[in-house]
Design a protein around this motif. Sequence first.
Motif, PDB file in Angstrom:
ATOM      1  N   GLN A   1       0.828  -1.201   0.000  1.00  0.00           N
ATOM      2  CA  GLN A   1       0.000   0.000   0.000  1.00  0.00           C
ATOM      3  C   GLN A   1       0.859   1.245   0.000  1.00  0.00           C
ATOM      4  O   GLN A   1       1.816   1.354   0.741  1.00  0.00           O
ATOM      5  CB  GLN A   1      -0.916   0.003   1.203  1.00  0.00           C
ATOM      6  CG  GLN A   1      -1.996  -1.038   1.087  1.00  0.00           C
ATOM      7  CD  GLN A   1      -3.091  -0.803   2.095  1.00  0.00           C
ATOM      8  OE1 GLN A   1      -2.888  -0.106   3.078  1.00  0.00           O
ATOM      9  NE2 GLN A   1      -4.242  -1.361   1.842  1.00  0.00           N
ATOM     10  N   ALA A   2       0.461   2.180  -0.847  1.00  0.00           N
ATOM     11  CA  ALA A   2       1.112   3.485  -0.899  1.00  0.00           C
ATOM     12  C   ALA A   2       0.155   4.493  -0.286  1.00  0.00           C
ATOM     13  O   ALA A   2      -1.038   4.418  -0.490  1.00  0.00           O
ATOM     14  CB  ALA A   2       1.424   3.855  -2.334  1.00  0.00           C
TER      15      ALA A   2
ATOM     16  N   ASP B   1       0.028   7.816  -0.847  1.00  0.00           N
ATOM     17  CA  ASP B   1      -0.464   8.859  -1.757  1.00  0.00           C
ATOM     18  C   ASP B   1      -0.688   8.285  -3.148  1.00  0.00           C
ATOM     19  O   ASP B   1       0.212   7.925  -3.843  1.00  0.00           O
ATOM     20  CB  ASP B   1       0.508  10.039  -1.819  1.00  0.00           C
ATOM     21  CG  ASP B   1       1.924   9.606  -2.155  1.00  0.00           C
ATOM     22  OD1 ASP B   1       2.636  10.395  -2.773  1.00  0.00           O
ATOM     23  OD2 ASP B   1       2.317   8.477  -1.794  1.00  0.00           O
ATOM     24  N   MET B   2      -1.964   8.163  -3.521  1.00  0.00           N
ATOM     25  CA  MET B   2      -2.352   7.622  -4.817  1.00  0.00           C
ATOM     26  C   MET B   2      -2.681   8.762  -5.785  1.00  0.00           C
ATOM     27  O   MET B   2      -3.453   8.597  -6.702  1.00  0.00           O
ATOM     28  CB  MET B   2      -3.600   6.740  -4.655  1.00  0.00           C
ATOM     29  CG  MET B   2      -3.335   5.418  -3.985  1.00  0.00           C
ATOM     30  SD  MET B   2      -2.443   4.308  -5.057  1.00  0.00           S
ATOM     31  CE  MET B   2      -3.602   4.151  -6.393  1.00  0.00           C
TER      32      MET B   2
ATOM     33  N   ARG C   1      -0.649   0.412 -11.200  1.00  0.00           N
ATOM     34  CA  ARG C   1       0.266   1.543 -11.096  1.00  0.00           C
ATOM     35  C   ARG C   1      -0.403   2.746 -10.453  1.00  0.00           C
ATOM     36  O   ARG C   1      -1.613   2.862 -10.412  1.00  0.00           O
ATOM     37  CB  ARG C   1       0.788   1.905 -12.490  1.00  0.00           C
ATOM     38  CG  ARG C   1       1.616   0.780 -13.080  1.00  0.00           C
ATOM     39  CD  ARG C   1       2.106   1.108 -14.501  1.00  0.00           C
ATOM     40  NE  ARG C   1       2.930   0.029 -15.002  1.00  0.00           N
ATOM     41  CZ  ARG C   1       4.230  -0.096 -14.785  1.00  0.00           C
ATOM     42  NH1 ARG C   1       4.870   0.818 -14.088  1.00  0.00           N
ATOM     43  NH2 ARG C   1       4.904  -1.118 -15.262  1.00  0.00           N
ATOM     44  N   ARG C   2       0.421   3.662  -9.991  1.00  0.00           N
ATOM     45  CA  ARG C   2      -0.040   4.877  -9.337  1.00  0.00           C
ATOM     46  C   ARG C   2      -0.797   5.790 -10.300  1.00  0.00           C
ATOM     47  O   ARG C   2      -1.705   6.500  -9.893  1.00  0.00           O
ATOM     48  CB  ARG C   2       1.155   5.621  -8.756  1.00  0.00           C
ATOM     49  CG  ARG C   2       0.737   6.873  -8.059  1.00  0.00           C
ATOM     50  CD  ARG C   2       1.695   7.317  -7.062  1.00  0.00           C
ATOM     51  NE  ARG C   2       1.883   6.246  -6.082  1.00  0.00           N
ATOM     52  CZ  ARG C   2       2.628   6.375  -5.013  1.00  0.00           C
ATOM     53  NH1 ARG C   2       3.262   7.484  -4.787  1.00  0.00           N
ATOM     54  NH2 ARG C   2       2.759   5.389  -4.165  1.00  0.00           N
TER      55      ARG C   2
ATOM     56  N   HIS D   1       4.661   5.387 -14.287  1.00  0.00           N
ATOM     57  CA  HIS D   1       4.181   5.463 -12.903  1.00  0.00           C
ATOM     58  C   HIS D   1       4.603   4.230 -12.119  1.00  0.00           C
ATOM     59  O   HIS D   1       4.677   3.128 -12.651  1.00  0.00           O
ATOM     60  CB  HIS D   1       2.655   5.610 -12.867  1.00  0.00           C
ATOM     61  CG  HIS D   1       2.186   6.913 -13.420  1.00  0.00           C
ATOM     62  ND1 HIS D   1       2.137   8.061 -12.661  1.00  0.00           N
ATOM     63  CD2 HIS D   1       1.762   7.255 -14.656  1.00  0.00           C
ATOM     64  CE1 HIS D   1       1.695   9.053 -13.407  1.00  0.00           C
ATOM     65  NE2 HIS D   1       1.458   8.589 -14.628  1.00  0.00           N
ATOM     66  N   ARG D   2       4.859   4.444 -10.852  1.00  0.00           N
ATOM     67  CA  ARG D   2       5.303   3.383  -9.951  1.00  0.00           C
ATOM     68  C   ARG D   2       4.234   2.303  -9.775  1.00  0.00           C
ATOM     69  O   ARG D   2       3.038   2.588  -9.737  1.00  0.00           O
ATOM     70  CB  ARG D   2       5.632   4.005  -8.598  1.00  0.00           C
ATOM     71  CG  ARG D   2       6.272   3.043  -7.633  1.00  0.00           C
ATOM     72  CD  ARG D   2       6.686   3.750  -6.387  1.00  0.00           C
ATOM     73  NE  ARG D   2       5.674   3.425  -5.377  1.00  0.00           N
ATOM     74  CZ  ARG D   2       5.587   4.004  -4.214  1.00  0.00           C
ATOM     75  NH1 ARG D   2       6.408   4.977  -3.895  1.00  0.00           N
ATOM     76  NH2 ARG D   2       4.676   3.658  -3.362  1.00  0.00           N
TER      77      ARG D   2
ATOM     78  N   ASP E   1       2.192  -0.003  -7.514  1.00  0.00           N
ATOM     79  CA  ASP E   1       1.782  -0.017  -6.114  1.00  0.00           C
ATOM     80  C   ASP E   1       1.283  -1.396  -5.669  1.00  0.00           C
ATOM     81  O   ASP E   1       1.422  -1.761  -4.519  1.00  0.00           O
ATOM     82  CB  ASP E   1       0.682   1.009  -5.852  1.00  0.00           C
ATOM     83  CG  ASP E   1       1.216   2.430  -5.809  1.00  0.00           C
ATOM     84  OD1 ASP E   1       2.382   2.613  -5.419  1.00  0.00           O
ATOM     85  OD2 ASP E   1       0.455   3.354  -6.158  1.00  0.00           O
TER      86      ASP E   1
ATOM     87  N   ARG F   1      -8.548   2.441 -14.228  1.00  0.00           N
ATOM     88  CA  ARG F   1      -8.328   2.447 -12.778  1.00  0.00           C
ATOM     89  C   ARG F   1      -9.263   1.404 -12.189  1.00  0.00           C
ATOM     90  O   ARG F   1     -10.477   1.441 -12.417  1.00  0.00           O
ATOM     91  CB  ARG F   1      -8.598   3.806 -12.159  1.00  0.00           C
ATOM     92  CG  ARG F   1      -8.197   3.824 -10.674  1.00  0.00           C
ATOM     93  CD  ARG F   1      -8.322   5.177 -10.046  1.00  0.00           C
ATOM     94  NE  ARG F   1      -9.719   5.578 -10.096  1.00  0.00           N
ATOM     95  CZ  ARG F   1     -10.139   6.837 -10.115  1.00  0.00           C
ATOM     96  NH1 ARG F   1      -9.283   7.832 -10.093  1.00  0.00           N
ATOM     97  NH2 ARG F   1     -11.415   7.111 -10.154  1.00  0.00           N
TER      98      ARG F   1
ATOM     99  N   GLY G   1      -5.280   0.362  -8.542  1.00  0.00           N
ATOM    100  CA  GLY G   1      -4.530   1.382  -9.245  1.00  0.00           C
ATOM    101  C   GLY G   1      -4.860   1.301 -10.721  1.00  0.00           C
ATOM    102  O   GLY G   1      -5.900   0.779 -11.112  1.00  0.00           O
TER     103      GLY G   1
END
Length: 184
Positions: free
Chosen positions: A21-22, A24-25, A66-67, A73-74, A76, A97, A106
């Motif tokens: 989990q990140a 900030d999405m 991805r983010r 994009h990273r 996640d 999404r 994501g």
Amino acid sequence: MGRMIAALAVVLALVAGAKTQAQDMAVEPSVEAAMAPPPGMPGMGPVTNLPLPRYVSLKTSEGNARRGPGLTHRIDWVFTRAGMPLRVTAEYEHWRRVEDFEGAGGWVHYSLLSGVRSAMVVAEMADLHEDPASGSPVNVHAERGVIVRLLQCITDWCRIGAGGERGWVIKTALWGVDPDEVLE
């Protein structure tokens, strides 16, 4: 007693372990606003002209979430179960999404998604009945976490298939179908 369709604890552990989990999405607010209908209001996807939100399934046994909508994009999350039901909440070019039954997700490339409908058993144990009625005989049980194929849904029940077995399950035992949704 009916036979059990067992969810593999190893697979569930892999799914839980594969998600990171990140906090900030965030995607640029101007891009985000163009991709989804107003909150709480169903709409049509600007790319596909299909309803948003809607359910799809994961085609492959691995899919990067991805983010943001693009390869730069990273990553996640990594979804690791083919057939996993996902909810599409926005579209942008070739990206969708998505979120899973826990709300994790994501941006995923559209080529990893299928329109084949599946659902996940979210009740501790779901009874698969011969007919869409609580009093009908139960032939099979499905444990929490089992992914099933949606064959048909009526007002309160869905006919599902899993592990070569078929039966009717109360909708509230599933994630991947809306309460008022009818599938033929």
